[in-house]
Design a protein around this motif. Structure first.
Motif, PDB file in Angstrom:
ATOM      1  N   GLU A 142       8.118 -49.263  33.145  1.00  0.00           N
ATOM      2  CA  GLU A 142       8.490 -48.067  32.382  1.00  0.00           C
ATOM      3  C   GLU A 142       9.252 -47.080  33.266  1.00  0.00           C
ATOM      4  O   GLU A 142      10.237 -46.485  32.833  1.00  0.00           O
ATOM      5  CB  GLU A 142       7.245 -47.356  31.835  1.00  0.00           C
TER       6      GLU A 142
ATOM      7  N   THR B 108      13.026 -45.738  32.516  1.00  0.00           N
ATOM      8  CA  THR B 108      13.064 -44.360  32.012  1.00  0.00           C
ATOM      9  C   THR B 108      14.455 -43.752  32.099  1.00  0.00           C
ATOM     10  O   THR B 108      14.830 -42.921  31.265  1.00  0.00           O
ATOM     11  CB  THR B 108      12.027 -43.492  32.748  1.00  0.00           C
TER      12      THR B 108
ATOM     13  N   ASN C  22      16.117 -43.912  28.814  1.00  0.00           N
ATOM     14  CA  ASN C  22      15.630 -42.904  27.865  1.00  0.00           C
ATOM     15  C   ASN C  22      16.304 -41.560  28.134  1.00  0.00           C
ATOM     16  O   ASN C  22      16.739 -40.877  27.205  1.00  0.00           O
ATOM     17  CB  ASN C  22      14.112 -42.722  27.978  1.00  0.00           C
TER      18      ASN C  22
ATOM     19  N   ILE D 146      11.619 -36.704  30.072  1.00  0.00           N
ATOM     20  CA  ILE D 146      10.348 -37.364  30.375  1.00  0.00           C
ATOM     21  C   ILE D 146       9.767 -36.788  31.658  1.00  0.00           C
ATOM     22  O   ILE D 146      10.482 -36.609  32.651  1.00  0.00           O
ATOM     23  CB  ILE D 146      10.531 -38.893  30.489  1.00  0.00           C
TER      24      ILE D 146
ATOM     25  N   HIS E 178      11.001 -36.572  35.570  1.00  0.00           N
ATOM     26  CA  HIS E 178      11.236 -37.951  36.031  1.00  0.00           C
ATOM     27  C   HIS E 178      12.032 -37.998  37.338  1.00  0.00           C
ATOM     28  O   HIS E 178      11.647 -38.702  38.272  1.00  0.00           O
ATOM     29  CB  HIS E 178      11.956 -38.763  34.942  1.00  0.00           C
TER      30      HIS E 178
END
Length: 173
Positions: free
Chosen positions: A85, A89, A92, A99, A168
């Motif tokens: 993930e 990320t 995303n 995030i 992030h």
């Protein structure tokens, strides 16, 4: 309890007007669309095309000025799934999602998570879509909750965790 499918939950992205927030609390998700790409990644093969429907939707809604945010509460050291993930990320975020990461040990000690500690999406601070999973971690569906007290507690937790989680680009596992 009535559960809606992930596809039905995603329809809420068509109707929210300002903010969609996701609280993730699991270290592993057994999502059928991800099983192949995750297994491939474990073997060193990267194919993130499975994310295209999601990232296209996020690009569209964030392009309309809507915010999509997520806090991932994770155990350290990370499971292989959370590591995957972390690596994906960037996709995303490139689509417009923001995030943040919060190591589980850094959760405020007195925090009681609403809705039994399940994951949830909060749309416009008024509708909760609470994720339910079976004993093997597979998604069963989402329960919609609009009770003002439950939603208000989710808003409080969202604001608290967003303020203490690490963006992030700054999070280094």
């Amino acid at each position: 309890m009535t559960l809606i499918s992930s596809a039905e939950r995603n329809q809420l992205f068509e109707s929210f007007t300002e903010d969609a927030f996701h609280l993730e609390l699991r270290d592993d998700y057994s999502v059928p669309d991800e099983e192949g790409p995750f297994a491939d990644w474990l073997r060193g093969v990267v194919d993130n095309s499975f994310m295209e429907p999601w990232t296209a939707m996020i690009r569209r809604v964030t392009g309309q000025g809507k915010a999509v945010r997520r806090v991932r509460v994770v155990t350290e050291p990370h499971t292989e799934y959370v590591h995957w993930e972390y690596v994906t990320t960037t996709l995303n975020e490139e689509a417009g999602e923001r995030i943040r990461w919060l190591p589980r040990q850094d959760l405020p000690g007195d925090l009681v998570l609403p809705v039994g500690g399940n994951d949830w999406w909060l749309f416009d601070g008024r509708i909760l879509a609470v994720g339910h999973f079976d004993e093997d971690g597979r998604v069963l569906g989402s329960e919609l909750i609009e009770d003002p007290e439950v939603v208000a507690e989710a808003v409080r937790v969202r604001d608290l965790l967003w303020s203490v989680a690490t963006p992030h680009r700054e999070y280094k596992p």
